[in-house]
Motif scaffolding. Sequence first.
Motif, mmCIF file in Angstrom:
data_model
loop_
_atom_site.group_PDB
_atom_site.id
_atom_site.type_symbol
_atom_site.label_atom_id
_atom_site.label_comp_id
_atom_site.label_asym_id
_atom_site.label_seq_id
_atom_site.Cartn_x
_atom_site.Cartn_y
_atom_site.Cartn_z
ATOM 1 N N CYS A 47 -15.615 13.491 -27.152
ATOM 2 C CA CYS A 47 -14.498 13.192 -26.551
ATOM 3 C C CYS A 47 -15.860 12.276 -25.772
ATOM 4 O O CYS A 47 -15.955 12.117 -24.524
ATOM 5 C CB CYS A 47 -14.855 14.402 -24.912
ATOM 6 S SG CYS A 47 -13.569 16.068 -25.417
ATOM 7 N N GLY A 48 -15.080 11.118 -26.155
ATOM 8 C CA GLY A 48 -15.378 9.630 -26.357
ATOM 9 C C GLY A 48 -16.812 8.854 -26.019
ATOM 10 O O GLY A 48 -17.639 10.149 -27.498
ATOM 11 N N ASN A 49 -17.722 8.921 -25.698
ATOM 12 C CA ASN A 49 -19.418 9.400 -25.899
ATOM 13 C C ASN A 49 -19.603 10.797 -25.812
ATOM 14 O O ASN A 49 -20.722 10.643 -26.152
ATOM 15 C CB ASN A 49 -20.269 8.156 -25.215
ATOM 16 C CG ASN A 49 -19.707 6.651 -24.874
ATOM 17 O OD1 ASN A 49 -19.380 6.586 -26.041
ATOM 18 N ND2 ASN A 49 -19.711 6.823 -24.329
ATOM 19 N N GLY A 50 -19.241 11.505 -25.288
ATOM 20 C CA GLY A 50 -19.846 12.453 -24.649
ATOM 21 C C GLY A 50 -19.683 13.572 -26.352
ATOM 22 O O GLY A 50 -18.310 13.752 -26.848
ATOM 23 N N THR A 51 -20.371 14.608 -26.537
ATOM 24 C CA THR A 51 -20.145 16.089 -26.800
ATOM 25 C C THR A 51 -20.022 16.741 -26.659
ATOM 26 O O THR A 51 -21.281 17.578 -25.895
ATOM 27 C CB THR A 51 -21.489 15.743 -28.572
ATOM 28 O OG1 THR A 51 -21.467 14.577 -29.441
ATOM 29 C CG2 THR A 51 -21.240 16.884 -29.874
ATOM 30 N N VAL A 70 -1.171 18.841 -26.881
ATOM 31 C CA VAL A 70 -2.836 18.863 -26.980
ATOM 32 C C VAL A 70 -3.319 17.714 -28.222
ATOM 33 O O VAL A 70 -4.656 16.848 -27.326
ATOM 34 C CB VAL A 70 -3.141 20.308 -27.247
ATOM 35 C CG1 VAL A 70 -4.459 20.867 -27.807
ATOM 36 C CG2 VAL A 70 -1.955 21.363 -25.507
ATOM 37 N N ALA A 71 -2.560 17.752 -28.634
ATOM 38 C CA ALA A 71 -3.390 16.329 -30.428
ATOM 39 C C ALA A 71 -4.023 15.347 -29.406
ATOM 40 O O ALA A 71 -4.897 14.575 -29.956
ATOM 41 C CB ALA A 71 -2.794 16.496 -30.967
ATOM 42 N N GLY A 72 -2.551 14.891 -28.439
ATOM 43 C CA GLY A 72 -3.198 13.751 -27.813
ATOM 44 C C GLY A 72 -4.182 13.119 -26.698
ATOM 45 O O GLY A 72 -4.600 12.701 -26.817
ATOM 46 N N TRP A 73 -4.139 14.642 -26.400
ATOM 47 C CA TRP A 73 -5.005 15.026 -25.249
ATOM 48 C C TRP A 73 -6.502 14.690 -25.445
ATOM 49 O O TRP A 73 -7.417 14.379 -25.298
ATOM 50 C CB TRP A 73 -5.087 16.324 -24.610
ATOM 51 C CG TRP A 73 -4.057 15.737 -23.427
ATOM 52 C CD1 TRP A 73 -3.393 14.949 -22.410
ATOM 53 C CD2 TRP A 73 -3.119 17.600 -22.613
ATOM 54 N NE1 TRP A 73 -2.342 15.557 -22.091
ATOM 55 C CE2 TRP A 73 -2.383 16.506 -21.601
ATOM 56 C CE3 TRP A 73 -3.052 18.187 -22.547
ATOM 57 C CZ2 TRP A 73 -1.293 17.217 -21.264
ATOM 58 C CZ3 TRP A 73 -2.469 18.993 -21.912
ATOM 59 C CH2 TRP A 73 -0.941 18.276 -21.162
ATOM 60 N N LEU A 74 -6.442 14.921 -26.876
ATOM 61 C CA LEU A 74 -7.682 15.497 -27.441
ATOM 62 C C LEU A 74 -8.370 14.300 -28.283
ATOM 63 O O LEU A 74 -9.701 14.108 -28.616
ATOM 64 C CB LEU A 74 -8.130 16.363 -28.456
ATOM 65 C CG LEU A 74 -7.739 17.819 -28.572
ATOM 66 C CD1 LEU A 74 -7.923 18.797 -29.738
ATOM 67 C CD2 LEU A 74 -8.939 18.399 -27.632
ATOM 68 N N ARG A 75 -7.541 12.657 -28.176
ATOM 69 C CA ARG A 75 -7.938 11.695 -28.817
ATOM 70 C C ARG A 75 -7.988 11.243 -27.056
ATOM 71 O O ARG A 75 -8.983 9.716 -27.651
ATOM 72 C CB ARG A 75 -6.744 10.800 -29.111
ATOM 73 C CG ARG A 75 -6.586 11.411 -30.484
ATOM 74 C CD ARG A 75 -5.422 10.763 -31.695
ATOM 75 N NE ARG A 75 -4.637 10.668 -30.545
ATOM 76 C CZ ARG A 75 -3.023 11.749 -31.037
ATOM 77 N NH1 ARG A 75 -3.672 12.706 -32.158
ATOM 78 N NH2 ARG A 75 -2.364 11.704 -30.749
ATOM 79 N N SER A 76 -8.133 11.384 -25.977
ATOM 80 C CA SER A 76 -8.670 10.789 -24.809
ATOM 81 C C SER A 76 -9.931 11.748 -24.132
ATOM 82 O O SER A 76 -9.499 12.737 -24.052
ATOM 83 C CB SER A 76 -7.007 10.823 -23.745
ATOM 84 O OG SER A 76 -7.567 10.766 -22.177
ATOM 85 N N PRO A 77 -10.742 10.521 -24.377
ATOM 86 C CA PRO A 77 -11.865 10.977 -23.701
ATOM 87 C C PRO A 77 -11.828 11.924 -22.671
ATOM 88 O O PRO A 77 -12.475 13.131 -22.126
ATOM 89 C CB PRO A 77 -12.476 9.785 -22.987
ATOM 90 C CG PRO A 77 -12.605 9.076 -24.357
ATOM 91 C CD PRO A 77 -11.066 9.106 -24.052
ATOM 92 N N GLU A 78 -11.276 11.793 -21.237
ATOM 93 C CA GLU A 78 -10.867 12.423 -19.985
ATOM 94 C C GLU A 78 -10.280 13.685 -20.810
ATOM 95 O O GLU A 78 -10.808 14.863 -19.747
ATOM 96 C CB GLU A 78 -10.346 11.279 -19.057
ATOM 97 C CG GLU A 78 -11.911 10.292 -18.244
ATOM 98 C CD GLU A 78 -11.180 9.462 -17.135
ATOM 99 O OE1 GLU A 78 -9.827 10.026 -17.542
ATOM 100 O OE2 GLU A 78 -11.347 8.927 -17.129
ATOM 101 N N CYS A 99 -9.580 15.308 -23.583
ATOM 102 C CA CYS A 99 -10.980 15.917 -23.874
ATOM 103 C C CYS A 99 -11.757 16.452 -23.119
ATOM 104 O O CYS A 99 -11.851 17.976 -23.393
ATOM 105 C CB CYS A 99 -10.626 15.156 -24.724
ATOM 106 S SG CYS A 99 -12.557 16.432 -25.730
ATOM 107 N N ALA A 100 -12.450 15.813 -22.222
ATOM 108 C CA ALA A 100 -13.498 16.889 -21.174
ATOM 109 C C ALA A 100 -12.801 18.292 -20.583
ATOM 110 O O ALA A 100 -13.977 18.861 -20.560
ATOM 111 C CB ALA A 100 -13.657 15.452 -20.850
ATOM 112 N N ASN A 101 -11.417 17.160 -20.522
ATOM 113 C CA ASN A 101 -10.818 18.364 -19.266
ATOM 114 C C ASN A 101 -10.468 19.710 -20.310
ATOM 115 O O ASN A 101 -11.090 21.028 -19.804
ATOM 116 C CB ASN A 101 -9.738 18.068 -19.046
ATOM 117 C CG ASN A 101 -9.707 17.755 -17.372
ATOM 118 O OD1 ASN A 101 -11.213 17.862 -16.698
ATOM 119 N ND2 ASN A 101 -8.827 17.033 -16.241
#
Length: 282
Positions: A162-166, A235-243, A245-247
């Motif tokens: 998710c962005g810079n985080g795994t 959900v697929a769209g959220w997974l492409r957004s770092p914040e 996705c992190a949630n």
Amino acid sequence: MTDPRRRCQYRVVLWLLALVPPCAGADVLDSVNGVRSRGCAGGVKSQPLQPNTRLDEVARRLAGGASLHTAQQQAGYRALSAFSVNIADVPADGDVRQIIERQFCPQATNAAFRELGIYRQGNDVWLAFAAPVPGPAQLDPATQSVHMLQAVNAARAQPHRCGNGTYPAAAPLTRDATLERVAQEYAEDMATFGYMDHTGRDGSAPHERITRSGYRWSETGENLASGLGDAENVVAGWLRSPEHCANIMDPAYTQMGAGVAVNPRNDAAVYWALEFGRPARH
């Protein structure tokens, strides 16, 4: 006795009809759906598109020089998302499969698209792909909540970047009736008044709305979306957004509730709210 002049006219008419294949539009649709059934370079396959006469009118207006947005307005076709393409030198049988595969495969196989409009003029074909605005009956909140839970838990079942985080895989969430009520009420408010913001019209933050509902929490979070057609795509769209996705991947959350509401009169059309929570220890 048959008039020879009339017989000659019939022959001319039949000859002219033979120049225009009667099923050219169907052949174009079959070609596009053939590409969707295989995917791009062996990629994800998509469901076949359905023909739509109003979308055919969109394609006809595109051929007249209108922009996609203008053509949709003029034809009275509402879409969550759309894509158009003009293909020149189309063979008489309408087979555009190779052209689509070479030049427009990612767009033509977009899983969000459900309908196709076709207009042919000579050797040129105009195509209008679209994800139509769903009616309220197509987005039953209870059904979509189940689908969203399944999609969220499918994502949590495997690691994600998710962005810079795994994030490692996380335990599945369970549905909570109170969080679901908060999400549904907020989705309906956004749809009714045509806005999307974590700050409510009364100035409330997500955790304040959850607290007011009586849910006693130790962790809370919220994801919002608009203009997407079903829970899986959201959900697929959220997974492409770092914040967002992190949630979804946050192991601190153990429960969730989802809501969806439709306002067919504005451009966003569909509004989604997902509330995350972890109950407080008593």
